[in-house]
Design a protein around this motif. Structure first.
Motif, short mmCIF file in Angstrom:
data_model
loop_
_atom_site.label_atom_id
_atom_site.label_comp_id
_atom_site.label_asym_id
_atom_site.label_seq_id
_atom_site.Cartn_x
_atom_site.Cartn_y
_atom_site.Cartn_z
N LEU A 1 -7.41 16.76 2.72
CA LEU A 1 -6.47 17.60 1.96
C LEU A 1 -5.17 17.80 2.72
O LEU A 1 -4.09 17.76 2.12
N TYR A 2 -5.23 18.05 4.03
CA TYR A 2 -4.01 18.19 4.83
C TYR A 2 -3.16 16.92 4.72
O TYR A 2 -1.95 16.99 4.56
N ALA A 3 -3.82 15.76 4.85
CA ALA A 3 -3.10 14.49 4.78
C ALA A 3 -2.41 14.33 3.44
O ALA A 3 -1.25 13.92 3.36
N LYS A 4 -3.11 14.67 2.37
CA LYS A 4 -2.57 14.50 1.03
C LYS A 4 -1.47 15.52 0.73
O LYS A 4 -0.39 15.17 0.25
N ALA A 5 -1.75 16.79 0.99
CA ALA A 5 -0.85 17.87 0.58
C ALA A 5 0.35 18.06 1.50
O ALA A 5 1.42 18.42 1.04
N TYR A 6 0.16 17.83 2.79
CA TYR A 6 1.21 18.18 3.74
C TYR A 6 1.87 16.98 4.43
O TYR A 6 2.93 17.12 5.03
N THR B 1 -0.86 10.77 -0.38
CA THR B 1 -1.64 11.12 -1.57
C THR B 1 -2.80 10.17 -1.86
O THR B 1 -3.73 10.55 -2.55
N SER B 2 -2.75 8.97 -1.31
CA SER B 2 -3.85 8.03 -1.53
C SER B 2 -4.82 7.98 -0.35
O SER B 2 -5.66 7.07 -0.27
N ALA B 3 -4.75 8.94 0.56
CA ALA B 3 -5.69 8.99 1.70
C ALA B 3 -7.11 9.17 1.18
O ALA B 3 -7.37 9.97 0.29
N THR B 4 -8.03 8.39 1.75
CA THR B 4 -9.43 8.50 1.36
C THR B 4 -10.29 9.10 2.47
O THR B 4 -11.41 9.54 2.23
N ALA C 1 -5.42 0.99 5.31
CA ALA C 1 -4.87 0.93 6.67
C ALA C 1 -5.04 2.29 7.36
O ALA C 1 -4.92 3.33 6.73
N ILE C 2 -5.29 2.25 8.65
CA ILE C 2 -5.34 3.47 9.45
C ILE C 2 -3.89 3.85 9.75
O ILE C 2 -3.14 3.06 10.34
N THR C 3 -3.51 5.06 9.34
CA THR C 3 -2.12 5.48 9.42
C THR C 3 -2.00 6.79 10.19
O THR C 3 -2.66 7.77 9.84
N PRO C 4 -1.17 6.85 11.24
CA PRO C 4 -0.95 8.12 11.93
C PRO C 4 -0.05 9.02 11.08
O PRO C 4 0.92 8.56 10.48
N LEU C 5 -0.40 10.30 11.02
CA LEU C 5 0.37 11.28 10.25
C LEU C 5 0.61 12.51 11.10
O LEU C 5 -0.22 12.88 11.92
N ARG C 6 1.72 13.16 10.86
CA ARG C 6 2.04 14.42 11.53
C ARG C 6 2.25 15.48 10.46
O ARG C 6 3.00 15.27 9.51
N ASN D 1 -1.76 16.29 14.47
CA ASN D 1 -1.70 14.84 14.34
C ASN D 1 -3.00 14.36 13.72
O ASN D 1 -4.09 14.74 14.17
N LEU D 2 -2.86 13.54 12.69
CA LEU D 2 -4.00 13.01 11.97
C LEU D 2 -3.97 11.48 12.00
O LEU D 2 -2.90 10.89 12.15
N MET D 3 -5.13 10.88 11.83
CA MET D 3 -5.24 9.45 11.56
C MET D 3 -5.95 9.37 10.21
O MET D 3 -7.04 9.90 10.05
N ALA D 4 -5.29 8.74 9.25
CA ALA D 4 -5.83 8.70 7.90
C ALA D 4 -6.01 7.27 7.41
O ALA D 4 -5.27 6.37 7.80
N GLN D 5 -7.01 7.10 6.55
CA GLN D 5 -7.23 5.83 5.87
C GLN D 5 -6.39 5.89 4.60
O GLN D 5 -6.66 6.68 3.70
N VAL D 6 -5.32 5.10 4.57
CA VAL D 6 -4.39 5.10 3.44
C VAL D 6 -4.24 3.67 2.95
O VAL D 6 -3.72 2.81 3.68
#
Length: 94
Positions: free
Chosen positions: A27-32, A36-39, A60-65, A52-57
């Motif tokens: 939810l953090y990855a999607k909302a903030y 939006t397509s993070a699984t 692909a593994i994607t770093p997010l802040r 700092n997050l690592m998300a499956q988007v």
């Protein structure tokens, strides 16, 4: 005052969130972070300014802040802020 946000406190928070609240991290990855397509997502670190997050988007593994709306004062502030953020994220359309 609770514990300051040291690297060991960051590790403890991340371990807890990854083990017990994986859906909240997505939810953090999607909302903030606009992913939006993070699984799936994992919390890598947290500091006074954000997480700092690592998300499956899209495969692909994607770093997010994700930046916080205020500077965290301690671990209790982090706890309350993360709860408020997930509550807010749940009110947004997915």
């Amino acid at each position: 005052m609770a514990d300051p946000l040291t690297p060991s406190i960051s590790d403890r928070i991340c371990k807890h969130m990854n083990e017990d609240h994986a859906e909240a991290i997505v939810l953090y990855a999607k909302a903030y972070a606009g992913a939006t397509s993070a699984t799936a997502a994992e919390m890598v670190s947290i500091d006074a300014q954000g997480m700092n997050l690592m998300a499956q988007v899209e495969g692909a593994i994607t770093p997010l802040r994700v930046e916080f709306d205020h500077e965290l004062q301690d671990s209790e502030d982090a706890h309350q802020t993360l709860i408020a953020m997930v509550r807010q994220a749940r009110t947004q359309p997915q």
